[in-house]
Design a protein around this motif. Structure first.
Motif, short mmCIF file in Angstrom:
data_model
loop_
_atom_site.label_atom_id
_atom_site.label_comp_id
_atom_site.label_asym_id
_atom_site.label_seq_id
_atom_site.Cartn_x
_atom_site.Cartn_y
_atom_site.Cartn_z
N THR A 26 16.92 -53.14 32.64
CA THR A 26 16.72 -52.97 31.21
C THR A 26 18.03 -52.56 30.53
O THR A 26 19.03 -52.27 31.18
CB THR A 26 15.66 -51.90 30.93
OG1 THR A 26 16.15 -50.63 31.39
CG2 THR A 26 14.35 -52.24 31.66
N GLU A 44 18.53 -49.80 28.95
CA GLU A 44 18.80 -48.41 29.31
C GLU A 44 19.41 -48.31 30.70
O GLU A 44 20.29 -47.46 30.95
CB GLU A 44 17.51 -47.59 29.22
CG GLU A 44 16.98 -47.39 27.82
CD GLU A 44 16.38 -48.65 27.22
OE1 GLU A 44 16.04 -49.58 28.00
OE2 GLU A 44 16.26 -48.73 25.98
N ASP A 45 18.96 -49.14 31.62
CA ASP A 45 19.56 -49.17 32.96
C ASP A 45 21.03 -49.55 32.89
O ASP A 45 21.87 -48.99 33.61
CB ASP A 45 18.80 -50.15 33.86
CG ASP A 45 17.39 -49.67 34.18
OD1 ASP A 45 17.12 -48.47 33.97
OD2 ASP A 45 16.57 -50.50 34.61
N ASN A 47 22.97 -46.42 31.55
CA ASN A 47 23.04 -45.33 32.53
C ASN A 47 23.98 -45.68 33.69
O ASN A 47 24.77 -44.85 34.15
CB ASN A 47 21.65 -45.02 33.07
CG ASN A 47 20.74 -44.43 32.00
OD1 ASN A 47 21.22 -43.79 31.05
ND2 ASN A 47 19.44 -44.64 32.13
N TYR A 51 25.16 -50.38 21.87
CA TYR A 51 26.18 -49.51 22.46
C TYR A 51 27.59 -50.06 22.22
O TYR A 51 28.46 -49.99 23.09
CB TYR A 51 25.95 -49.38 23.98
CG TYR A 51 24.62 -48.76 24.34
CD1 TYR A 51 24.46 -47.37 24.40
CD2 TYR A 51 23.52 -49.56 24.63
CE1 TYR A 51 23.24 -46.81 24.74
CE2 TYR A 51 22.29 -49.00 24.97
CZ TYR A 51 22.16 -47.63 25.01
OH TYR A 51 20.94 -47.07 25.34
#
Length: 891
Positions: A719, A721-722, A725, A753
């Motif tokens: 994803t 978010e993955d 991170n 981002y």
């Protein structure tokens, strides 16, 4: 077809056996006169074309005998007509009989392509001239002595394709006769239509002797497909039967469009009235015969001489009649130049068992053929010149419309395309729009061009559209299932693009989105391949989502045009570092800009000094002092207000404009220097070996061996978010140093981002973007592809992208420049132009003003009485007195 060919050979052998037992006692035993050439004519006398052709050839013989140039030569042509009744075997039997019994030197008129093919067996014995056999398979390569005094069927395919394109018909149906004549044109016609962006979605083949019930069944099939645009290529006799049935079934009504080839259009004038009434609204293509005085005289003679009990009215002379006339003239002219005469003796009754192999080759045959092929003359049909054994393509085709008669609506030429009229040299003079092509009467007495109706394999069916269930990146495709109502909601960028394209189709397509699930709802590596395979198995009618176009997938399905950017990108972190270059303060401006600024500093100082030094004491003094003052005044404008006061308004204007330029230059320099002192630098070679690689990625990992890492290993991420991170942790803390994915996914990540990460586009791999999936041969593929291109051109695709990706378009370049661009003189050319013009004008104006004042002062002094006065001795200036006191007494 093979069975039919075998049966033909069988009947041919049987006919030759029967031919061996013919009693030739009725034949002439004497030799033909030396100065006569006997020619066999094989026609279907029961057809209108055969009857007219025989009459035209008789008139040609009459005109030849009446020509003075022929009267000076004893050679005469004698025609021996035979009726084949349109049967190839009977035509062959008649040809053998003419060769044996009448000892003819040439044969004219195998009327059909089938007859010409069968008579080709005699082509090595006697010249064969056909004025109506137009099948492309007939050639001199197979039959060296075969001459086609007519055009090849393939010569008209360009005109047909241009007409289809002019009417805007993208899909159509071809209906053709199942014979060598009907099948011969199809390959080239398909190519021409394809080049004109028209697609043949169906072909219907009708046997030459089909019954009405068979024709009716084929028409019902076409009606079930909702087909409405047709091209018809068949013999005139079959066409008459066909169109009568078409009219009876209501397919000659409003909304239908029909185009017929020249085989039908050439014989419109001799068709039965019932067939012609059934063809109202048909468009036809036929060769254009340019008018001439000779043709006009022939037409008058035709009207005066033609009469048969079978016709209640005089038929119009068609092109086959003219070609038959010209065939006789071509043969007579060649025989005249080669001196060919009948010289073969008739075999006596003792040689009654003659057969095909025993027929001798005519010694003059090859000479006649070569003479005809080399000849060039003007006939009734225009310029006659043969190439490769056949008549060349006509200079123009005329387009006719069957509507309350037969009328011409335009022309087509090979080099100029569609046109409304031709000049005397048959060259197109204008290229018309459809509205300029005259009043076209369409079926149903409509004046509106029929529009293509979509031909769908299963009319009325709702399409089952498979969509993938995604774990991450649901902005592309999101599937939500309501646990209460069990209703499925499908959203996302890909879904909106598909709906927008479907809404723009000129026809209605109903569909349902069906989520694709297998044993593992979470996408395994082959999830998308499984979905595509289900489309191949026709479990789904299409698949919509973030499906990458790949070569191996295209072997099973068809993809539309890609609706996203193609390629692979690498996400890397942005690192902030400070520059340690001691000469960095010089880098914001390029060398040329530094030089131009310096030059303008000097120029502006000189302009101010030029204007001020005559009247302003601040700009006077020794030469060195004046130069210093000039440079000081100009350069100090960068930092503070100058202590020298300006007197002239012209110099004040110059300084004001220059201060504005200095303000812009200093602001730009300061901004650029600030950017260079703190530069965002990309980590193009990340530290570490771990590379992020998404689940179910279409990027081939084996193609990434050229990555700028030593022994990289891949870490799977799913994803957005993955991604964040893993990059935040870095390779040293269990994360990754970079992530490689397709550009659409990369740009979606950067839309959230962009301040921390950026993208570089590697050159080691690329993909083809996302496309919609359809089964092989689906008629929706070209239409959806065209509409995707239109969505892109209209900017709607950009708007859909902005709506889904936080007002950041998926198609906007995500530039992350690591270097600040240095400023050059080209960027400020406007400012320098303004200050240069202002300074120049000020210098010129001040000079003229000072000159005018000096002239006025001289006139005032001249008007006053002169009193010689001398200064006191003590007041006489010494040599060391300043220059300004000397000028005071210069008068």
């Amino acid at each position: 077809m093979e069975l039919e060919r075998l049966m033909r050979i069988f009947f041919l052998l049987a006919s030759l056996s029967a031919f061996n037992s013919i009693d030739w006692s009725m034949a002439k035993n004497s030799r033909h006169p030396d100065h006569h050439m006997h020619v066999g004519v094989i026609l279907d006398m029961e057809s209108p074309v055969g009857e007219m052709a025989q009459k035209c050839m008789t008139m040609a013989i009459s005109d030849l005998n009446a020509t003075p140039s022929q009267n000076n030569h004893p050679l005469k042509l004698i025609l021996h007509p035979r009726n084949s009744k349109g049967q190839p075997l009977k035509a062959l039997f008649s040809a053998v009989e003419l060769l044996e019994n009448e000892q003819v030197e040439a044969l004219i008129g195998p009327q059909t392509s089938e007859e010409a093919e069968l008579l080709g067996e005699l082509g090595d014995r006697v010249p064969i001239i056909s004025f109506s056999a137009s099948c492309p398979s007939l050639s001199r390569e197979k039959n060296p002595n075969f001459i086609r005094m007519t055009t090849n069927d393939n010569s008209q395919v360009g005109a047909i394709a241009a007409l289809v394109q002019k009417f805007g018909w993208g899909e159509l149906v071809i209906i053709h006769e199942d014979s060598s004549y009907g099948n011969g044109i199809i390959p080239d016609l398909l190519i021409a239509l394809h080049e004109g962006n028209a697609r043949v979605v169906h072909r219907t083949v009708i046997p030459p002797r089909a019954r009405d019930i068979y024709v009716e069944a084929q028409l019902y099939r076409l009606m079930a497909l909702s087909a409405n645009i047709f091209i018809v290529h068949m013999s005139p006799s079959l066409a008459s039967q066909f169109f009568i049935k078409v009219n009876e079934l209501g397919m000659m009504s409003t909304g239908y469009g029909w185009i017929v080839t020249d085989g039908i259009a050439n014989e419109l004038s001799v068709m039965d009235q019932s067939a012609l009434d059934s063809m109202q609204g048909v468009i036809g293509i036929r060769p254009y015969i340019p008018p001439s005085k000779r043709l006009h005289n022939f037409s008058l003679k035709w009207r005066n001489s033609f009469f048969t009990s079978q016709h209640h009215q005089l038929p119009e002379v068609n092109v086959y009649c003219l070609w038959a006339y010209d065939s006789v003239w071509a043969l007579a002219t060649a025989a005249h130049h080669s001196g060919a005469t009948t010289s073969i003796e008739k075999k006596d009754s003792a040689n009654k068992s003659a057969h095909l192999a025993a027929i001798p080759t005519r010694p003059t045959g090859s000479d006649l053929v070569h003479t005809i092929l080399r000849g060039k003359f003007t006939g009734l049909s225009g310029e006659i010149q043969l190439k490769n054994g056949q008549l060349q393509q006509p200079q123009a085709f005329e387009i006719v419309n069957v509507f309350r008669g037969v009328k011409r609506i335009g022309f087509w030429t090979q080099f100029n395309g569609m046109t409304t009229r031709l000049n005397r040299s048959t060259v197109a003079v204008q290229s018309p729009s459809v509205r300029d092509m005259g009043s076209i009467g369409w079926p149903g007495s409509s004046l509106v061009i029929p529009k293509v109706q979509r031909i769908m394999p299963k009319a009325g069916k709702r399409l089952r559209i498979g969509v993938p269930i995604k774990v991450g990146f649901k902005e592309f495709v999101g599937v939500e299932l309501d646990p209460v109502t069990n209703a499925t909601t499908v959203t996302g960028f890909c879904i909106d693009v598909f709906k927008a394209a479907i809404d723009m189709l000129p026809y209605e397509v109903k569909f349902d989105f069906i989520p694709f699930t297998n044993s593992n709802t979470f996408m395994a590596g082959s999830y998308y391949d499984d979905l595509i395979y289900q489309v191949y198995l026709q479990q789904y009618d299409a698949a919509v989502g973030d499906i990458t176009i790949k070569a191996n997938r295209s072997l099973y399905v068809d993809f539309t045009m890609p609706f996203t950017e193609a390629g692979v990108g690498m996400i890397v972190p942005i690192e902030t570092t400070r520059s340690k270059n001691m000469w960095i303060f010089l880098q914001p401006l390029k060398v040329d800009l530094w030089l131009v600024i310096g030059a303008f500093f000097v120029f502006t100082g000189w302009v101010v000094w030029t204007i001020e030094h005559n009247d302003n004491n601040e700009f006077k003094g020794p030469l060195a002092q004046q130069i210093g003052t000039m440079m000081w005044y100009s350069l100090s404008t960068l930092f503070f207000a100058q202590r020298e006061k300006l007197i002239s308004n012209w110099s004040k204007v110059v300084v004001i404009v220059w201060l504005f330029v200095v303000l812009i230059l200093t602001s730009s320099y300061t901004a650029n220097l600030s950017s260079m002192l703190t530069v965002h630098q990309l980590q193009t070679l990340p530290n570490g070996k771990a590379i992020g690689f998404p689940f179910n990625s279409t990027v081939d990992q084996t193609a990434l061996i050229n990555l700028p890492f030593k022994n990289p290993y891949f870490h799977l991420v799913a994803t957005v978010e993955d991604y964040a991170n893993a990059l935040r942790n870095g390779s040293q803390k269990g994360g990754v140093s970079a992530i490689i994915d397709e550009i659409p996914y990369v740009k979606l990540f950067l839309s959230k981002y962009s301040s921390q990460y950026t993208m570089v586009e590697p050159s080691y791999n690329s993909t083809n973007g996302f496309g919609f999936v359809f089964p092989k041969g689906s008629p929706l593929v070209p239409d959806i592809s065209a509409l995707i291109a239109k969505l892109r051109e209209d900017g709607k695709l950009h708007l859909i992208s902005q709506n889904w990706f936080q007002n950041r378009s998926l198609f906007t370049n995500q530039d992350s420049a690591t270097k600040v661009a240095r400023l050059d003189s080209y960027s400020f050319r406007g400012l320098f132009l303004i200050t240069g013009i202002t300074s120049t004008v000020a210098v010129i104006a001040s000079y003229k003003f000072r000159k005018k004042q000096s002239t006025t002062a001289q006139h005032e002094v001249a008007d006053q009485p002169v009193e010689e006065t001398f200064p006191p001795v003590g007041d006489i200036p010494s040599r060391r007195t300043s220059f300004k006191h000397i000028r005071r007494y210069s008068y």
